[in-house]
Design a protein around this motif. Structure first.
Motif, short mmCIF file in Angstrom:
data_model
loop_
_atom_site.label_atom_id
_atom_site.label_comp_id
_atom_site.label_asym_id
_atom_site.label_seq_id
_atom_site.Cartn_x
_atom_site.Cartn_y
_atom_site.Cartn_z
N ALA A 1 12.57 62.24 54.38
CA ALA A 1 13.29 62.72 53.19
C ALA A 1 14.08 63.99 53.51
N ALA A 2 13.46 64.90 54.28
CA ALA A 2 14.16 66.14 54.65
C ALA A 2 15.33 65.81 55.57
N ALA A 3 15.11 64.91 56.52
CA ALA A 3 16.20 64.52 57.44
C ALA A 3 17.35 63.90 56.66
N GLN A 4 17.03 63.09 55.67
CA GLN A 4 18.08 62.45 54.88
C GLN A 4 18.88 63.49 54.08
N ALA A 5 18.17 64.46 53.53
CA ALA A 5 18.87 65.49 52.73
C ALA A 5 19.84 66.26 53.63
N LEU A 6 19.39 66.59 54.85
CA LEU A 6 20.26 67.33 55.77
C LEU A 6 21.43 66.46 56.22
N ALA A 7 21.16 65.19 56.43
CA ALA A 7 22.23 64.28 56.84
C ALA A 7 23.30 64.18 55.75
N ARG A 8 22.89 64.09 54.50
CA ARG A 8 23.87 64.00 53.40
C ARG A 8 24.77 65.24 53.38
N ARG A 9 24.13 66.40 53.59
CA ARG A 9 24.92 67.64 53.58
C ARG A 9 25.97 67.61 54.69
N TYR B 1 22.85 58.34 61.83
CA TYR B 1 22.91 58.67 60.40
C TYR B 1 23.09 57.41 59.55
N GLY B 2 23.84 56.46 60.06
CA GLY B 2 24.06 55.24 59.29
C GLY B 2 22.74 54.54 58.98
N GLU B 3 21.88 54.54 59.98
CA GLU B 3 20.56 53.93 59.82
C GLU B 3 19.67 54.77 58.90
N GLY C 1 25.11 72.04 58.53
CA GLY C 1 23.84 72.72 58.81
C GLY C 1 23.05 71.96 59.85
N CYS C 2 21.76 72.20 59.83
CA CYS C 2 20.85 71.53 60.76
C CYS C 2 21.04 70.01 60.65
N CYS C 3 20.98 69.32 61.79
CA CYS C 3 21.26 67.87 61.78
C CYS C 3 20.09 67.05 61.25
N GLY C 4 18.88 67.63 61.24
CA GLY C 4 17.71 66.90 60.74
C GLY C 4 16.93 66.17 61.82
N ILE D 1 13.37 75.98 59.71
CA ILE D 1 14.46 75.45 60.55
C ILE D 1 15.65 74.98 59.71
N ALA D 2 15.37 74.39 58.56
CA ALA D 2 16.46 73.86 57.74
C ALA D 2 17.13 74.92 56.87
N ARG D 3 16.60 76.13 56.89
CA ARG D 3 17.15 77.18 56.01
C ARG D 3 17.79 78.28 56.85
N PRO D 4 19.10 78.38 56.81
CA PRO D 4 19.81 79.30 57.70
C PRO D 4 19.34 80.75 57.58
N GLY D 5 19.04 81.22 56.38
CA GLY D 5 18.62 82.62 56.21
C GLY D 5 17.30 82.88 56.91
N ARG D 6 16.36 81.96 56.75
CA ARG D 6 15.04 82.14 57.38
C ARG D 6 15.14 81.96 58.89
N MET D 7 16.01 81.05 59.30
CA MET D 7 16.23 80.83 60.73
C MET D 7 16.78 82.10 61.36
#
Ligand code: SF4
Ligand code: SF4
Length: 427
Positions: free
Chosen positions: A232-240, A267-269, A219-222, A116-122
């Motif tokens: 951790a994955a949600a945070q990485a996507l949020a940063r992007r 996201y702030g939280e 990208g994906c919102c997480g 889900i988090a990887r556009p190519g695979r999605m």
């Protein structure tokens, strides 16, 4: 490496529950099962007991947490302000990070991270679903015993994928003097399953005086990752997304997916303990608007065309309960000439979609879907309006499962239809 907050619900959050039970009748899993363990109050007891190490996070105990839809209906009605969504996400994150998660949880997190988090695979997954849809096999496959119910809940992928990036539309129409610039979050699944909703959203926003851009790098919102406990994955996507959207010089981030909007408003939280991103995430969260929220606050241009249809509206949990937005989509529907809005019973009860819940908990998901389709049938509506791709896919599956006639659309598509009808008619 950015700092992260501990993966566990806080004592302050948990202790807000006074065990009054007012949330119970609003909880779909409680009303379906009648079990305290499948209620918000029961789950809060359980989470507290696990957090205080009074009980072990056994697969049996965790199954009660897993059956929660995270619909947040309990949170919306709780008189004590228990932040149930935050508590459940933290609890799941604690279990996952603590290495005690059942295999199904870990596989789910892996799928969300790796697909889900990887556009190519999605895109590859969407191509498979598109082929399946086009092959003509779907109808017979959905009638197969055992497999049929599982296949039913796979989202429909058809039509052109939405691939827009950069400037998508310039402001036009009578409201173009407002000339505000908004960024569309295109998301992970939406471009494939509901590209037409993005197209309608862009047209409606332009018509109401917005320049619409889809900033590259987003990208994906997480949301699915956060709900599954993979913080951790949600945070990485949020940063992007913070990087991509804050640099785009936009006045608002617009979403037509309630689940994504709800997560982005938080996201702030999500990044509160990240020294580099906390303030930026808070700033971005303050710019996030659901498309109905943005339009209803304008006010939007009244449509000149008509949509002759009886419509019922399904509240998306993450719009009605998490974002507390119920009136805005209804005000849009009410403004469309010719459209008759008929409310269904319990419009804000979860339809059973809940992200990828429908795949993990088929039985509960289908029980909720069946109840929803009965409520829809009682309205006599031929159009079901919704505000979230997960709900739309689930309701489309409901129409097929119950052999019901009708169509499922996003609220913004009906407004777009009325604008376009007026344009074609020259009004
Ligand atoms: S979550 Fe809120 S409504 Fe439910 S039992 Fe606790 S205090 Fe009462
Ligand atoms: S989030 Fe929904 S399913 Fe979960 S406990 Fe609350 S009301 Fe029940």
């Amino acid at each position: 490496m950015a700092a992260t907050r501990p993966f566990a619900p806080s004592d302050a959050d948990l202790s807000r529950c006074v065990h009054c039970g007012l949330c119970l009748q609003h909880c779909p899993t409680y009303t379906e099962t009648g079990l305290e363990t499948e209620s918000p109050r029961g789950r809060l007891y359980l989470i507290r007991a696990i957090a205080e190490e009074r009980i072990e996070p056994t697969p049996g105990a965790l199954a009660h947490l897993d059956l929660c839809l995270q619909c947040r209906n309990c949170e919306a009605v709780c008189p004590s302000g228990v932040p149930y969504g935050r508590i459940m996400e933290s609890a799941r994150a604690g279990v996952l990070a603590g290495g005690r998660a059942p295999l199904a949880w870990r596989l789910r997190a892996l799928f969300l991270r790796q697909v889900i988090a990887r556009p190519g695979r999605m895109a590859a997954l969407a191509a498979i679903l598109r082929l399946y849809r086009a092959s003509g096999l779907r109808a017979p496959a959905e009638r197969l015993p055992f497999l049929g119910e599982r296949l039913l809940l796979a989202p429909t992928v058809s039509g052109r994928p939405f691939r827009g990036r950069g400037v998508l539309a310039q402001p036009r129409g009578p409201a173009c003097r407002q000339a505000r610039r908004v960024g569309l979050l295109t998301g992970c699944i939406m471009p494939y399953a509901f590209g037409r909703v993005h197209e309608a959203t862009v047209r409606v926003l332009a018509r109401n005086g917005f320049e619409v851009v889809a900033p590259p790098g987003q990208g994906c919102c997480g949301a699915l990752h956060a709900h599954a406990g993979d913080r951790a994955a949600a945070q990485a996507l949020a940063r992007r997304n913070v990087d991509a959207l804050l640099d785009a010089g936009i006045d608002a981030v617009v979403l037509n997916s309630a689940g994504c909007g709800s997560t982005m408003k938080e996201y702030g939280e999500l990044l509160a303990d990240d020294g580099e991103y906390a303030a930026k995430a808070e700033r971005l969260a303050g710019l996030v608007r659901d498309v109905s929220e943005l339009l209803a606050a304008l006010p939007f241009e009244p449509p000149g065309g008509r949509v002759e249809a009886t419509v019922t509206y399904q509240d998306a949990c993450h719009l009605a309960h998490a974002q507390r937005i119920k009136d805005a989509p209804r005000s849009i529907l009410a403004a469309v000439p010719g459209l008759r809005l008929v409310e269904m019973e319990q419009a804000d009860r979860c339809c059973g979609s809940a992200g990828i819940y429908s795949l993990a908990h088929r039985e509960m998901s289908l029980a909720l879907l069946d109840a929803k389709m009965r409520a829809i049938a009682a309205t006599g509506a031929e159009v079901i309006a919704a505000a979230n791709p997960g709900c739309m896919a689930q309701l489309e599956a409901g129409l097929r499962r119950h052999r019901m006639r009708g169509r499922v659309v996003h609220v913004v598509e009906l407004l777009d239809q009325a604008y376009r009808q007026a344009e074609r008619g020259g009004s």
